[in-house]
Scaffold this motif. Structure first.
Motif, mmCIF file in Angstrom:
data_model
loop_
_atom_site.group_PDB
_atom_site.id
_atom_site.type_symbol
_atom_site.label_atom_id
_atom_site.label_comp_id
_atom_site.label_asym_id
_atom_site.label_seq_id
_atom_site.Cartn_x
_atom_site.Cartn_y
_atom_site.Cartn_z
ATOM 1 N N GLU A 156 0.829 -1.219 0.000
ATOM 2 C CA GLU A 156 0.000 0.000 0.000
ATOM 3 C C GLU A 156 0.867 1.275 0.000
ATOM 4 O O GLU A 156 0.479 2.294 -0.576
ATOM 5 C CB GLU A 156 -0.923 -0.040 1.233
ATOM 6 C CG GLU A 156 -2.230 0.662 1.038
ATOM 7 C CD GLU A 156 -3.286 0.239 2.068
ATOM 8 O OE1 GLU A 156 -3.242 -0.901 2.565
ATOM 9 O OE2 GLU A 156 -4.158 1.055 2.366
ATOM 10 N N ASN A 187 -2.166 0.394 14.040
ATOM 11 C CA ASN A 187 -2.711 -0.812 13.406
ATOM 12 C C ASN A 187 -2.286 -0.930 11.948
ATOM 13 O O ASN A 187 -2.223 -2.023 11.397
ATOM 14 C CB ASN A 187 -4.241 -0.846 13.529
ATOM 15 C CG ASN A 187 -4.909 0.335 12.861
ATOM 16 O OD1 ASN A 187 -4.306 1.392 12.680
ATOM 17 N ND2 ASN A 187 -6.161 0.165 12.489
ATOM 18 N N VAL A 222 -0.779 3.662 6.573
ATOM 19 C CA VAL A 222 -1.609 4.846 6.813
ATOM 20 C C VAL A 222 -0.744 6.104 6.982
ATOM 21 O O VAL A 222 -1.067 7.144 6.412
ATOM 22 C CB VAL A 222 -2.605 4.609 7.967
ATOM 23 C CG1 VAL A 222 -3.275 5.905 8.385
ATOM 24 C CG2 VAL A 222 -3.662 3.588 7.524
ATOM 25 N N TRP A 248 -0.025 7.526 3.683
ATOM 26 C CA TRP A 248 -1.134 8.254 3.045
ATOM 27 C C TRP A 248 -1.074 9.745 3.359
ATOM 28 O O TRP A 248 -1.621 10.554 2.641
ATOM 29 C CB TRP A 248 -2.483 7.764 3.558
ATOM 30 C CG TRP A 248 -2.858 6.380 3.213
ATOM 31 C CD1 TRP A 248 -2.159 5.486 2.449
ATOM 32 C CD2 TRP A 248 -4.060 5.720 3.616
ATOM 33 N NE1 TRP A 248 -2.859 4.320 2.374
ATOM 34 C CE2 TRP A 248 -4.017 4.435 3.076
ATOM 35 C CE3 TRP A 248 -5.150 6.111 4.377
ATOM 36 C CZ2 TRP A 248 -5.041 3.514 3.277
ATOM 37 C CZ3 TRP A 248 -6.168 5.203 4.583
ATOM 38 C CH2 TRP A 248 -6.115 3.920 4.033
ATOM 39 N N THR A 284 -5.166 9.977 12.670
ATOM 40 C CA THR A 284 -5.899 8.725 12.550
ATOM 41 C C THR A 284 -5.933 8.086 13.923
ATOM 42 O O THR A 284 -4.883 7.863 14.533
ATOM 43 C CB THR A 284 -5.212 7.770 11.548
ATOM 44 O OG1 THR A 284 -5.260 8.370 10.247
ATOM 45 C CG2 THR A 284 -5.937 6.429 11.479
ATOM 46 N N ARG A 295 -9.022 -2.903 12.405
ATOM 47 C CA ARG A 295 -8.943 -1.892 11.353
ATOM 48 C C ARG A 295 -10.052 -0.893 11.626
ATOM 49 O O ARG A 295 -11.107 -1.268 12.153
ATOM 50 C CB ARG A 295 -9.205 -2.491 9.965
ATOM 51 C CG ARG A 295 -8.148 -3.442 9.494
ATOM 52 C CD ARG A 295 -8.390 -3.787 8.026
ATOM 53 N NE ARG A 295 -7.480 -4.834 7.593
ATOM 54 C CZ ARG A 295 -7.067 -4.991 6.348
ATOM 55 N NH1 ARG A 295 -7.482 -4.171 5.398
ATOM 56 N NH2 ARG A 295 -6.246 -5.955 6.023
ATOM 57 N N CYS A 296 -9.836 0.340 11.213
ATOM 58 C CA CYS A 296 -10.953 1.286 11.347
ATOM 59 C C CYS A 296 -12.069 0.876 10.400
ATOM 60 O O CYS A 296 -13.218 1.244 10.598
ATOM 61 C CB CYS A 296 -10.483 2.706 11.104
ATOM 62 S SG CYS A 296 -9.706 2.912 9.525
ATOM 63 N N THR A 297 -11.737 0.075 9.394
ATOM 64 C CA THR A 297 -12.743 -0.377 8.431
ATOM 65 C C THR A 297 -13.312 -1.760 8.780
ATOM 66 O O THR A 297 -14.061 -2.333 7.988
ATOM 67 C CB THR A 297 -12.113 -0.463 7.034
ATOM 68 O OG1 THR A 297 -10.911 -1.241 7.144
ATOM 69 C CG2 THR A 297 -11.795 0.894 6.456
ATOM 70 N N SER A 307 -13.562 -3.810 4.716
ATOM 71 C CA SER A 307 -12.171 -3.358 4.753
ATOM 72 C C SER A 307 -11.494 -3.657 3.413
ATOM 73 O O SER A 307 -12.067 -4.322 2.554
ATOM 74 C CB SER A 307 -11.416 -4.033 5.886
ATOM 75 O OG SER A 307 -11.323 -5.412 5.656
ATOM 76 N N GLY A 308 -10.297 -3.122 3.264
ATOM 77 C CA GLY A 308 -9.530 -3.425 2.062
ATOM 78 C C GLY A 308 -9.693 -2.408 0.956
ATOM 79 O O GLY A 308 -9.734 -2.749 -0.231
ATOM 80 N N ALA A 309 -9.755 -1.116 1.347
ATOM 81 C CA ALA A 309 -9.864 -0.055 0.343
ATOM 82 C C ALA A 309 -8.580 0.037 -0.474
ATOM 83 O O ALA A 309 -7.492 -0.184 0.042
ATOM 84 C CB ALA A 309 -10.118 1.271 1.042
ATOM 85 N N PHE A 345 -10.620 8.028 0.730
ATOM 86 C CA PHE A 345 -10.743 7.246 1.963
ATOM 87 C C PHE A 345 -11.100 8.208 3.083
ATOM 88 O O PHE A 345 -10.368 9.154 3.355
ATOM 89 C CB PHE A 345 -9.415 6.545 2.277
ATOM 90 C CG PHE A 345 -9.512 5.589 3.436
ATOM 91 C CD1 PHE A 345 -9.623 4.232 3.226
ATOM 92 C CD2 PHE A 345 -9.502 6.063 4.742
ATOM 93 C CE1 PHE A 345 -9.730 3.345 4.294
ATOM 94 C CE2 PHE A 345 -9.604 5.191 5.817
ATOM 95 C CZ PHE A 345 -9.716 3.819 5.587
#
Ligand code: UN1
Length: 500
Positions: free
Chosen positions: A88, A134, A139, A142, A212, A268-270, A439-441, A447
């Motif tokens: 990522e 996490n 992240v 990003w 985050t 995950r936040c997702t 999850s898994g964007a 996002f």
């Protein structure tokens, strides 16, 4: 000076790093250093800044496996997911390398002759970035990749319990050619960070905060930055719903719930919060997911076949144990033969991979029969626990999906396009998956979330550019006379008495 020990949550006797935590003054000093370096960096042409991002992507690729293994060792994420996390970063660098050659502004027609209008993206200045552990490297990338590309200086405060992974990423950033001072890392605890951030904002040293983490801390950062008339980029918690319609492919939905709910041990936040399943397929969904969970391998995260490993760190384990207290007598618990809590010799899990004694391993918990007034339904539970509830009409499912007031990710499993689009239009989440998990964007779609999940800011792709640049407009008059907007503009008027 406080020393923090970052330990391997799968083997608590393995100290991964010892870091010195800075105090508030240390945080302010880093912001001051960043402030001094930022203008020079902003003067470097964007395509050249892009080279630094390209270099970072190449360096991450060259250190791929080492970085992935470090992430697994430090926060217990299964190695396959850790590799995905490292990928990522590379994806993010690939995208922003190209953005260095775009970072487009516009030329805009003027309403007057001999005048031209333009827009430019201007860096914000110094960005203070505070991240969770996490996703200890993806992240953060990003934020820091687009922030640097846009000509900002970055002060990054990683999570203490992920400080070795952060240090590894920071070493790669420094190697990538970012000049001194443009990228500062501060290890600090939450209290020192808040105080330092407040001091840096008072001193005019920070122009943008990216955070985050939890909704509670996000709200405090929103208040603090609001006092300085700033809008932070907030990526907060989620209670992400997954709706399963009667016509859905049930085994696909079960697979999606397994990964969405229990991948990364639900941290995950997702991560999936509540599965909202049509009553006609409810029992069969609960049974299949319960069985899939019972069969899943849990344990040593360095193994390729585990569904999940330990919780991230001790404080997450303790908080998770509180959430388990929300399971009530009206609930049915599946997934681990009715067991909950920490996996130990006395509270064993059949087929556990490795030795549970040394780590923060927890039973997976599927809670059937969740109701709208349950705390378990209303609040994020960062851990391997998923609720399930039935619904009758899609409108009701959408209402349930929105009810907790978060709005990060969501998913619907359906084979009916009308249901998919009705859900998309009705759900309050910033992200919607159809026939895929919550999850898994991917790294180049917007996002971010709404409500308790964030303030509407978006990361990733071109959308994050609005976080790290501000639009500046320029109008250039070369007519040689003062042309007054609106007043000196030629007007073409119709004959309003005209009739057909
Ligand atoms: C997070 O948990 O903060 O979409 C981010 C996902 C990941 C990112 C999660 N790509 O699940």
């Amino acid at each position: 000076m406080t020393i923090y020990r970052s330990v391997n949550p799968a083997r608590l006797d393995d100290v991964v790093a010892e870091v010195r935590l800075a105090d508030a003054d240390g945080f302010v000093a880093a912001c001051r250093t960043a402030r001094a370096a930022q203008r020079g960096w902003a003067a470097v042409p964007a395509p050249v800044r892009g080279q630094v991002i390209g270099n970072l992507g190449r360096l991450v690729r060259a250190n791929f496996e080492t970085l992935a293994r470090l992430v697994t060792r430090e926060i217990g994420k299964p190695i396959a997911e850790a590799r995905g996390e490292v990928q990522e970063i590379i994806d993010t660098c690939d995208f922003f390398l190209g953005e260095g050659r775009r970072l487009y502004g516009q030329t805009v027609p003027s309403e007057m002759s001999d005048k031209q209008l333009f827009t430019f993206r201007v860096p914000v200045g110094v960005a203070a970035i505070i991240t969770a552990g996490n996703f200890p490297v993806a992240v953060p990338s990003w934020y820091l990749v687009p922030a640097l590309l846009c000509g900002n200086a970055v002060v990054w405060k990683p999570a203490e319990y992920a400080s070795a992974s952060a240090a590894a990423l920071a070493a790669l950033v420094r190697r990538s050619g970012a000049p001194d001072g443009v990228f500062e890392v501060v290890d600090a605890d939450g209290a020192a960070t808040y105080e330092g951030l407040s001091g840096a904002l008072d001193a005019g040293l920070v122009d943008k905060v990216g955070f985050t983490g939890s909704s509670e801390v996000g709200a405090r950062i929103g208040e603090l930055t609001g006092r300085h008339l700033q809008t932070p980029c907030l990526e907060l918690g989620g209670k992400n719903p997954m709706v399963v319609t009667p016509d859905a492919d049930l085994s696909l939905a079960v697979e999606g719930a397994l990964f969405g709910g229990f991948g990364t041990a639900g941290q995950r936040c997702t991560s999936l919060g509540t599965a909202i399943v049509h009553e006609s397929v409810y029992e069969s969904f609960v049974d299949s997911l319960g069985k899939a969970l019972s069969d899943a391998v849990i344990g040593d995260p360095s193994r390729e076949d585990v569904l999940y490993g330990p919780l991230l760190a001790d404080r997450f384990a303790r908080r998770y144990e509180d959430y388990l207290g929300w399971i009530g007598p009206h609930h049915r618990v599946l997934g681990s033969g009715g067991r909950t809590g920490r996996i130990t010799a006395d509270n064993p899990r059949p087929g556990f991979a490795g030795d549970p004694a040394g780590g923060l391993f927890y039973h997976p918990v599927l809670v059937a029969g969740v109701r709208p007034d349950d705390e378990l339904f209303r609040t994020e539970t960062f851990g391997p626990i998923v609720g399930v509830m039935p619904y009758r009409e899609l409108d009701e499912a959408i209402e349930l999906a929105n009810a907790p007031g978060y709005g990060l990710s969501s998913s619907i499993y359906t084979n009916d396009p009308r249901s998919a689009f009705a859900f998309r239009a009705g759900v309050s989440a910033g992200m919607v998956s159809v026939n895929n998990s919550t999850s898994g964007a991917e790294a180049h779609l917007p996002f971010g979330g709404n409500g308790r999940s964030g303030n509407g800011s978006r990361q990733s792709g071109i959308w994050v550019l609005d976080q790290f640049t501000r639009w500046q407009s320029m109008n250039w008059d070369y007519s040689g006379r003062l042309q007054k907007a609106q007043m000196d503009t030629q007007s073409i008027t119709p004959d309003l008495d005209f009739r057909l």
